[in-house]
Design an enzyme around this catalytic site. Structure first.
Site, mmCIF file in Angstrom:
data_model
loop_
_atom_site.group_PDB
_atom_site.id
_atom_site.type_symbol
_atom_site.label_atom_id
_atom_site.label_comp_id
_atom_site.label_asym_id
_atom_site.label_seq_id
_atom_site.Cartn_x
_atom_site.Cartn_y
_atom_site.Cartn_z
ATOM 1 N N GLU A 57 7.839 -61.509 -4.197
ATOM 2 C CA GLU A 57 6.909 -61.675 -3.231
ATOM 3 C C GLU A 57 5.756 -62.263 -4.951
ATOM 4 O O GLU A 57 5.072 -61.231 -5.145
ATOM 5 C CB GLU A 57 6.857 -61.853 -2.279
ATOM 6 C CG GLU A 57 6.486 -62.434 -1.082
ATOM 7 C CD GLU A 57 8.172 -63.138 -0.439
ATOM 8 O OE1 GLU A 57 7.861 -63.935 -1.530
ATOM 9 O OE2 GLU A 57 8.708 -62.256 0.089
ATOM 10 N N HIS A 58 5.117 -64.405 -3.934
ATOM 11 C CA HIS A 58 3.804 -64.013 -5.062
ATOM 12 C C HIS A 58 3.643 -63.954 -6.176
ATOM 13 O O HIS A 58 3.297 -63.229 -6.552
ATOM 14 C CB HIS A 58 2.443 -63.501 -3.901
ATOM 15 C CG HIS A 58 2.466 -64.148 -2.654
ATOM 16 N ND1 HIS A 58 1.805 -65.567 -3.202
ATOM 17 C CD2 HIS A 58 2.351 -63.805 -1.629
ATOM 18 C CE1 HIS A 58 1.383 -65.303 -1.355
ATOM 19 N NE2 HIS A 58 2.148 -64.033 -0.462
ATOM 20 N N ASP A 60 5.819 -66.355 -8.235
ATOM 21 C CA ASP A 60 6.457 -68.084 -8.880
ATOM 22 C C ASP A 60 5.818 -68.213 -9.238
ATOM 23 O O ASP A 60 5.512 -68.762 -10.417
ATOM 24 C CB ASP A 60 7.280 -67.891 -7.398
ATOM 25 C CG ASP A 60 6.859 -68.786 -6.750
ATOM 26 O OD1 ASP A 60 5.533 -68.182 -6.166
ATOM 27 O OD2 ASP A 60 7.388 -69.451 -6.387
ATOM 28 N N GLY A 155 5.630 -72.831 9.607
ATOM 29 C CA GLY A 155 5.104 -71.481 9.084
ATOM 30 C C GLY A 155 5.380 -70.370 9.779
ATOM 31 O O GLY A 155 4.799 -69.303 10.253
ATOM 32 N N SER A 159 10.132 -71.428 4.467
ATOM 33 C CA SER A 159 10.250 -72.730 3.781
ATOM 34 C C SER A 159 10.531 -73.676 4.223
ATOM 35 O O SER A 159 11.577 -74.742 3.980
ATOM 36 C CB SER A 159 10.192 -72.518 2.656
ATOM 37 O OG SER A 159 9.972 -71.790 1.886
ATOM 38 N N ASP A 204 11.169 -72.238 -3.757
ATOM 39 C CA ASP A 204 11.464 -72.516 -2.020
ATOM 40 C C ASP A 204 12.377 -73.933 -2.660
ATOM 41 O O ASP A 204 13.506 -73.947 -2.159
ATOM 42 C CB ASP A 204 10.661 -73.158 -1.575
ATOM 43 C CG ASP A 204 9.658 -72.144 -1.393
ATOM 44 O OD1 ASP A 204 9.779 -70.889 -1.482
ATOM 45 O OD2 ASP A 204 8.257 -71.986 -0.642
ATOM 46 N N SER A 246 1.491 -68.351 10.098
ATOM 47 C CA SER A 246 0.043 -69.378 8.749
ATOM 48 C C SER A 246 1.082 -71.027 8.544
ATOM 49 O O SER A 246 1.916 -70.785 7.663
ATOM 50 C CB SER A 246 0.926 -67.822 8.072
ATOM 51 O OG SER A 246 0.658 -68.323 6.721
ATOM 52 N N TYR A 256 -3.299 -67.917 0.465
ATOM 53 C CA TYR A 256 -2.686 -69.138 -0.291
ATOM 54 C C TYR A 256 -3.062 -69.136 -2.413
ATOM 55 O O TYR A 256 -3.328 -68.401 -3.424
ATOM 56 C CB TYR A 256 -1.237 -69.669 -0.051
ATOM 57 C CG TYR A 256 -0.176 -69.950 -1.543
ATOM 58 C CD1 TYR A 256 0.945 -68.749 -0.685
ATOM 59 C CD2 TYR A 256 -0.504 -70.737 -2.637
ATOM 60 C CE1 TYR A 256 1.555 -69.138 -1.635
ATOM 61 C CE2 TYR A 256 0.764 -70.247 -3.105
ATOM 62 C CZ TYR A 256 1.843 -69.759 -2.889
ATOM 63 O OH TYR A 256 2.691 -69.542 -3.998
HETATM 64 P P1 NG1 Z 1 6.591 -69.688 1.862
HETATM 65 O O1 NG1 Z 1 5.131 -69.141 2.792
HETATM 66 O O2 NG1 Z 1 7.852 -69.323 2.255
HETATM 67 O O3 NG1 Z 1 6.338 -71.356 1.822
HETATM 68 C C1 NG1 Z 1 5.332 -69.577 -0.741
HETATM 69 C C2 NG1 Z 1 5.000 -70.218 -1.583
HETATM 70 C C3 NG1 Z 1 6.387 -70.075 -2.592
HETATM 71 C C4 NG1 Z 1 6.216 -68.713 -3.060
HETATM 72 C C5 NG1 Z 1 6.231 -67.086 -1.436
HETATM 73 C C6 NG1 Z 1 5.345 -66.218 -2.059
HETATM 74 C C7 NG1 Z 1 5.242 -72.223 -0.856
HETATM 75 C C8 NG1 Z 1 5.504 -73.796 -0.542
HETATM 76 N N1 NG1 Z 1 6.014 -71.958 -1.671
HETATM 77 O O4 NG1 Z 1 6.898 -69.434 -0.047
HETATM 78 O O5 NG1 Z 1 6.448 -70.781 -4.072
HETATM 79 O O6 NG1 Z 1 5.498 -67.888 -3.507
HETATM 80 O O7 NG1 Z 1 5.239 -68.273 -1.033
HETATM 81 O O8 NG1 Z 1 6.388 -65.345 -2.732
HETATM 82 O O9 NG1 Z 1 3.990 -72.884 -0.671
HETATM 83 MG MG MG Z 2 6.126 -73.593 2.152
#
Ligand code: NG1
Ligand code: MG
Length: 493
Positions: A57-58, A60, A155, A159, A204, A246, A256
């Site tokens: 997580e966090h 990529d 949210g 994704s 994603d 979120s 983010y």
């Molecule tokens: P989510 O919250 O599922 O959209 C986001 C980022 C990913 C990744 C994760 C944390 C977007 C589109 N995607 O996912 O690239 O960084 O958080 O691992 O913002």
């Molecule tokens: Mg997203």
């Protein structure tokens, strides 16, 4: 394979398998809504799924591999080439009102006015920019009519955003006769989604396009590629939504995008303290780029391991926050100059003047190691129970790191995770960006029904009583998932 062309199917069964009857009803609804609004049938449908990230997580956006799987929930786009505008409608029109945009691929996405149509415009721009970037002759932009329907919870860290961006990109490509590989679509949709204002990594979009039934994927970057990970027999992943929404695009400056800035500043400061000049430290963007510098400083066989990286961070970065002045002094530059032209980062700088560097870097260097570790457990010989407990432990460690070092959990996620663990999850963690949204739990196949019942009782019952959710909708908020199919064009008769 990243070099494979995007999937094109001519029947719903190829995508939806056992659930084809439900899918048929849904596509009928989408078609009727389309015909009612536009007075004609769509030329084609495209769809792309949401995903659940199992681990990684966090990281990529720091250049490290992650391990997600595609979900069965998806976004469907019915599309027809007509008129001289982009008209984007949604089956759920009251929630997602109709939007109209020009067909100019150079139009800006209005990040100041966050609305669901922005995801479509981002994808539209992305297609044409990709062609231009590759020096390919782009077809003349055409007017499009679109009807969208999504089942990915929004949210929620699953994704929904990538699902709509990817399905939209496939629709734009299809009606313009543009054929690209999965890898190309994964690359450009990741860039395109940043127009919406989140400086995200590429996980994603990659899994949404490259997902495969029954198989999780190790997704790596630069260039984007995905390799198969076969989950142990009898291992089931249960997704549960904390229902704390979120909205990343709206809260990005405090969450983010701030983390993305913190990781870059940590990289710059580390580079400097590892002996780079201020000039070169300023040009470093990701923690991955620091690896060779650490290796050069700490010679010996372990110098390239996460152990050495973590030791370097422990030694070189101080506890607590760095303020703007301190980072500017170290890097010898005004942060607003460092980020000149980067609108998302400039918004972060306007809203924050203190940055946690050490904890963020500690999270990234430890988390990136859990991804190959998880893959290796899946690929190893040995009994399923041992494998499951190892996977569970990695998931629990990942969660603790997200909560304590990356500070991206929330009160609701913590409460839900505790219920998951008490209900027998072998491992349980937040998934996606966090600050709300979903957890993913590893559960033995035979225990899934009992597990879900316990979590409904322990977490969701109270929300039903409080009138926040409907009892009948609970299956949307907690469900077991198997890896599902990736994005596709559907040429239905
Ligand atoms: P989510 O919250 O599922 O959209 C986001 C980022 C990913 C990744 C994760 C944390 C977007 C589109 N995607 O996912 O690239 O960084 O958080 O691992 O913002
Ligand atoms: Mg997203």
């Amino acid at each position: 394979m990243a070099s494979d062309p995007v999937n094109v199917f001519d029947s719903l069964a190829e995508v939806y398998g056992d659930a084809v009857e439900t899918a048929r009803g849904r596509y009928e609804t989408i078609k009727s809504a389309f015909v009612e609004r536009f007075g004609a049938s769509p030329d084609a449908y495209t769809r792309s799924p949401g995903r659940v990230n199992l681990i990684g997580e966090h990281i990529d956006y720091e250049g490290y591999g992650v391990l997600p799987m595609a979900l069965a929930v998806d976004t469907v786009v019915a599309v027809r080439k007509a008129g001289d505008q982009l008209i984007v409608c949604n089956v759920e029109a009251s929630k997602y009102p109709e939007k109209a945009f020009s067909i100019d691929p150079a139009q800006e996405v209005d990040v100041g006015k966050h609305n669901w149509g922005n995801y479509f415009v981002a994808a539209y721009k992305g297609v044409f920019e990709h062609l231009a970037g590759k020096g390919m002759l782009a077809p003349a932009p055409a007017g499009l009519q679109l009807m969208v329907h999504g089942t990915v919870p929004t949210g929620g860290g699953l994704s929904s955003s990538a699902a709509i961006v990817c399905a939209a990109a496939l629709a734009v490509m299809h009606v313009h006769g543009i054929e690209l590989t999965k890898g190309e679509v994964a690359e450009f949709t990741a860039k395109a989604e940043r127009y919406v204002g989140v400086t995200s990594g590429g996980m994603d979009q990659a899994i949404s396009i490259m997902g495969m039934p029954g198989i999780a994927k190790l997704v790596e970057f630069n260039p984007v590629r995905a390799s198969d990970v076969h989950l142990p027999e009898g291992a089931v992943f249960v997704v549960a939504n904390s229902l704390a929404i979120s909205n990343k695009a709206e809260s990005a400056v405090k969450h983010y995008n701030l983390r993305v800035v913190e990781c870059r500043l940590a990289s710059g400061v580390l580079a400097l303290l590892l002996g780079e000049s201020k000039d070169s430290a300023r040009s470093i963007i990701t923690l991955k780029e620091i690896e060779p510098l650490i290796e050069a400083k700490y010679s010996g066989p372990k110098a390239s391991t996460s152990g050495a990286q973590i030791a370097a961070v422990q030694e070189l970065l101080h506890d607590g926050a760095y303020d703007t002045a301190e980072v500017e002094e170290l890097l010898g530059v005004k942060l607003t100059d460092l980020y000149e032209g980067n609108a998302s980062a400039l918004r972060v700088l306007a809203a924050n003047d203190s940055f946690e560097l050490k904890n963020r870097a500690l999270h990234v260097y430890a988390e990136k190691e859990r991804v190959p570790a998880f893959r290796d457990v899946c690929n190893s010989e040995g009994d399923v129970e041992t494998k499951m407990s190892k996977l569970g432990a990695l998931m629990d460690e990942s969660h603790a790191s997200c909560r304590d070092l990356y500070d991206c959990s929330s009160v609701e996620l913590e409460a839900l995770r505790q219920v998951n663990k008490a209900a027998g999850a072998i491992g349980s963690r937040l998934t996606g960006a966090g600050w709300g949204g979903c957890t993913v739990s590893l559960v033995r196949e035979g225990d899934v029904d009992g597990f879900i019942e316990k979590v409904k009782e322990g977490y969701f019952k109270g929300l039903v009583k409080a009138g926040r959710i409907q009892q009948e909708a609970l299956a949307e908020h907690i469900f077991a998932s198997k890896p599902a199919s990736g994005g596709a064009v559907l040429k239905l008769k």
